[in-house]
Scaffold this active site. Structure first.
Site, mmCIF file in Angstrom:
data_model
loop_
_atom_site.group_PDB
_atom_site.id
_atom_site.type_symbol
_atom_site.label_atom_id
_atom_site.label_comp_id
_atom_site.label_asym_id
_atom_site.label_seq_id
_atom_site.Cartn_x
_atom_site.Cartn_y
_atom_site.Cartn_z
ATOM 1 N N GLU A 260 5.163 -6.125 5.703
ATOM 2 C CA GLU A 260 6.436 -5.555 6.130
ATOM 3 C C GLU A 260 6.317 -5.303 7.621
ATOM 4 O OE1 GLU A 260 8.918 -2.120 7.040
ATOM 5 O OE2 GLU A 260 7.820 -1.516 5.229
ATOM 6 N N CYS A 294 11.673 0.662 11.149
ATOM 7 C CA CYS A 294 11.947 -0.769 11.306
ATOM 8 C C CYS A 294 13.299 -1.168 10.746
ATOM 9 C CB CYS A 294 10.840 -1.582 10.639
ATOM 10 S SG CYS A 294 10.531 -1.099 8.936
#
Length: 488
Positions: A260, A294
């Site tokens: 990720e 993010c």
């Protein structure tokens, strides 16, 4: 903290003195020392991986009910000392007190609970029978098949600094539920919470070697945790640049990966959008963990007819936010994680100025704070798609605005990115919003919301990652699929 020993590594079920001494963990709000974290040697990391490998066989053969009971017990134990855990998380990460409680420790508890149930999910899936004619492979017959999910083995979990409870729990819990063992390498900035988590798991009954935690202030510990020959899979959350280096090592050893990575979330605000809702959603970039997330909608693409109105509303939103000590209940925006990261974010704002962007609000350190790593919520307008501040992940409380003329241009601008984690669409016409969402090259799209469904798959397109986790998708990520075939 029950059973743990501060300043020691957790290897093979034992609290172990580090070979490299200790380094200081700094409170980003006060610049004071929160505690000391251990510096592992490369040899100690390999020892942790060997302990995980030795524990894998017995742990992988435990009954799912036993794994479920242990994970449920871990959730109970975290809840028991909830406020103490939240205070440490706040101090070492710089998160506001409410975020440390509600989005860090509470989410950690929820993930242990979720994967206690996950341990009981079926791992076998029937495959439709196949009729085979007689031939070189044997006699004619009807062949049954079963797809069975098996644990991968030893998983190295390299976790991010922006959530020292939810992120590690989101890796450790599904990995353990599936029967894997883990070596956890926390972010160097805030590892103390992960040692508390290790103590909880040990108290909950996780056998020695099933969970190991190693830390270090530099790159060597992480490198060793990835390149160890005893490691079968790496689960990483962090920057794309570091993820690429990890992937190269994994490729040489054919290790499984779950990555990720970075994001530069596009928020498409169409001309029929509810601007109040869009501003509130985009404003999470300024306010939630100071933009160090993010999934933040940091790249605002707005239909030109609404541009001035949106910029004014976003600036007013940013100006209303209270920036200050995260321990203060009134604070909405706390510090970023470190002095180095504050300097990086400020350098991007200055770069934006040089590139021709207009600083509508923010762009300087808050004047009322004489210590701590603070960045004022910053809005950059007059941006063009080629600017670095539009293309690169800043990872701070900075939003850039780029106008578009029509839907086609909006989709093209959104997709013109190295990243593809989560994008957002705001429109008063839900059918239109869904039509646009389906054209976006992103692992997730929020329609008129920045909320998440915690059973939906999470992960990115392009340089935003490899694989999917969350919900039952995480159980698949931490497993291999085996086919078993037999004649009927």
């Amino acid at each position: 903290m029950s059973g743990s020993s501060p300043g020691r590594l957790f290897i093979g079920g034992a609290w172990t003195e580090p070979d490299g001494g200790h380094y200081e963990v700094i409170d980003p709000a006060t610049e004071e020392v929160v505690g000391l974290a251990p510096e592992a040697s490369r040899a100690q990391v390999y020892e942790a991986a060997a302990a995980a490998k030795e524990a894998f066989g017995p742990w992988s053969r435990t009954r799912p009910e036993e794994r479920a009971t242990i994970l449920d017990r871990a959730a109970d134990l975290v809840q028991r000392d909830f406020l103490a855990h939240a205070e440490v998380a706040r101090a070492e990460s710089g998160a506001t007190a409410s975020t440390a409680r509600g989005m860090q420790v509470a989410v950690g508890v929820a993930r242990f609970r979720r994967y206690a149930k996950g341990a009981l999910e079926p791992v076998e899936e029937a495959v439709a029978p196949q009729i085979n004619e007689a031939g070189p492979m044997g006699r004619a017959g009807v062949f049954g098949a079963l797809a069975v999910r098996q644990p991968v083995g030893v998983v190295t979990c390299v976790t991010s600094y922006n959530n020292p409870w939810a992120n590690p729990a989101g890796k450790i819990a599904p990995a353990l539920a599936m029967g894997n063992t883990v070596v956890v390498k926390p972010a160097p900035q805030d590892p103390l919470s992960v040692y508390r988590m290790a103590a909880v798991l040990a108290e909950a009954g996780v056998p020695p070697g099933v969970v190991n935690v190693v830390t270090g202030s530099g790159a060597e510990v992480g490198e060793a945790a990835v390149d160890s020959g005893d490691v079968d899979m790496v689960s990483f959350t962090g920057s794309t640049a570091v993820g690429q280096r990890i992937a190269e090592v994994c490729g040489r050893g054919m290790k499984r990966q779950l990555m990720e990575l970075g994001g530069k979330g596009a928020a498409l605000v169409l001309d029929d959008a509810d601007l109040d809702a869009a501003v509130a959603g985009i404003g999470t970039t300024f306010s939630f963990y100071s933009g160090q997330i993010c999934t933040a909608p940091t790249r605002v693409l707005v239909q030109r007819s609404r541009q001035d109105e949106l910029i004014a509303a976003l600036a007013a939103y940013a100006d209303r936010l209270t920036v200050g000590d995260p321990a203060d209940r009134a604070t909405v925006v706390g510090p970023v994680i470190s002095a180095a990261h504050r300097d990086r974010v400020e350098a991007y704002v200055e770069l934006g100025r040089k590139e021709g962007a207009r600083v509508v609000t923010g762009g300087a350190r808050p004047g009322h704070l004489d210590r701590g790593f603070y960045v004022a919520p910053t809005l950059l307008a007059g941006c063009t798609p080629d600017m670095r501040v539009v293309r690169e992940e800043i990872f701070g409380p900075v939003v850039v605005v780029v106008p578009f003329d029509d839907e086609e241009e909006a989709v093209a601008l959104a997709n013109d990115s190295d990243y593809g984690l989560i994008d957002y669409v705001w429109s008063g016409d839900v059918a239109r919003a869904f039509r646009v969402a389906r054209r976006l090259r992103a692992g997730g799209v929020g329609v008129n919301t920045v909320g998440r469904n915690m059973e939906a798959p999470f992960g990115g397109f392009k340089r935003s990652g490899v694989g999917r986790d969350v919900g039952s998708y995480a159980l698949r990520a931490y497993s291999e699929t085996q086919a078993i075939v037999w004649p009927g």
